[in-house]
Scaffold this motif. Sequence first.
Motif, PDB file in Angstrom:
ATOM      1  N   ILE A  63     -34.806  33.294 -38.959  1.00 52.82           N
ATOM      2  CA  ILE A  63     -33.370  33.030 -38.855  1.00 52.82           C
ATOM      3  C   ILE A  63     -32.698  34.284 -38.320  1.00 52.82           C
ATOM      4  O   ILE A  63     -32.944  35.392 -38.812  1.00 52.82           O
ATOM      5  N   GLY A  64     -31.849  34.125 -37.304  1.00 62.06           N
ATOM      6  CA  GLY A  64     -31.225  35.264 -36.645  1.00 62.06           C
ATOM      7  C   GLY A  64     -30.086  35.891 -37.440  1.00 62.06           C
ATOM      8  O   GLY A  64     -29.909  35.639 -38.639  1.00 62.06           O
ATOM      9  N   LYS A  65     -29.301  36.695 -36.749  1.00 60.92           N
ATOM     10  CA  LYS A  65     -28.185  37.422 -37.348  1.00 60.92           C
ATOM     11  C   LYS A  65     -26.916  36.557 -37.384  1.00 60.92           C
ATOM     12  O   LYS A  65     -26.737  35.666 -36.557  1.00 60.92           O
ATOM     13  N   VAL A 116     -37.475  28.297 -35.808  1.00 62.02           N
ATOM     14  CA  VAL A 116     -36.701  29.454 -35.351  1.00 62.02           C
ATOM     15  C   VAL A 116     -35.233  29.064 -35.201  1.00 62.02           C
ATOM     16  O   VAL A 116     -34.894  28.169 -34.416  1.00 62.02           O
ATOM     17  N   ILE A 117     -34.380  29.746 -35.954  1.00 65.54           N
ATOM     18  CA  ILE A 117     -32.939  29.549 -35.883  1.00 65.54           C
ATOM     19  C   ILE A 117     -32.355  30.765 -35.166  1.00 65.54           C
ATOM     20  O   ILE A 117     -32.623  31.907 -35.553  1.00 65.54           O
ATOM     21  N   GLY A 118     -31.564  30.536 -34.131  1.00 67.75           N
ATOM     22  CA  GLY A 118     -30.999  31.639 -33.357  1.00 67.75           C
ATOM     23  C   GLY A 118     -29.942  32.415 -34.124  1.00 67.75           C
ATOM     24  O   GLY A 118     -29.861  32.365 -35.352  1.00 67.75           O
ATOM     25  N   ASN A 119     -29.131  33.153 -33.409  1.00 66.04           N
ATOM     26  CA  ASN A 119     -28.051  33.947 -33.980  1.00 66.04           C
ATOM     27  C   ASN A 119     -26.737  33.169 -33.948  1.00 66.04           C
ATOM     28  O   ASN A 119     -26.540  32.301 -33.101  1.00 66.04           O
ATOM     29  N   ASP A 120     -25.839  33.468 -34.894  1.00 65.71           N
ATOM     30  CA  ASP A 120     -24.507  32.863 -34.914  1.00 65.71           C
ATOM     31  C   ASP A 120     -24.580  31.336 -34.984  1.00 65.71           C
ATOM     32  O   ASP A 120     -23.820  30.628 -34.338  1.00 65.71           O
ATOM     33  N   VAL A 121     -25.524  30.838 -35.774  1.00 63.60           N
ATOM     34  CA  VAL A 121     -25.699  29.388 -35.945  1.00 63.60           C
ATOM     35  C   VAL A 121     -25.048  28.963 -37.256  1.00 63.60           C
ATOM     36  O   VAL A 121     -25.255  29.588 -38.293  1.00 63.60           O
TER      37      VAL A 121
END
Length: 204
Positions: A63-65, A116-121
């Motif tokens: 999970i991203g930022k 995989v989860i990107g950023n700002d989701v």
Amino acid sequence: MGPDKNEKYPLNGQKRLCFLKNTITNPNIIVGDYTYYDDFEDALNFEKNVKYHYDFIGDKLIIGKFCMIAPGVTFIMNGANHQQKGVTTYPFSLFGNGWERVMPTLHDLPIKGDTVIGNDVWIGSNVTIMPGIRIGDGAIIATNSTVTKDVAPYAIIGGNPAIEIRKRFSDIKIKELLELQWWNWDIEKITESLGYLTGKKIEK
């Protein structure tokens, strides 16, 4: 210069919201800075929502930022999958007593890779995300959705199964935002730019 990214509970000690990275114990769950999880009972419940995540399979939840994860979000990992090429999908080997002789190998199972989860989701309440899904930066997942396919950056999706409702911005603007990668700026620059990041005039 903003909250401490290493703080477990950034809201004056309230335990319903946490910076998720600081509560994770499973090495196969990797979370970026400032991503938060909100839970009506206790934010330490997050790992209970990552289902069928077995060490012997080795798949990761990444999970991203600066992600926002609402209560009741469930991640189904690859351990939930059964063999599908035989007459039955029943997991006989699980119960032993002679049935272990048909134990499948990892090659026999439909492993779909890391989730995989990107950023700002932004992931709304009670969303279910299936194994191996990739969600692009800036996406929004509507409440009660079941995500069965990859999600494009800055898409808004919803439903069961979830489908794309619309893009948040034009294709040109999305390309620019993906190149900008504001989530990788120094926190000082992010803090100084809050007016632009939250304002309605995206062209600025």
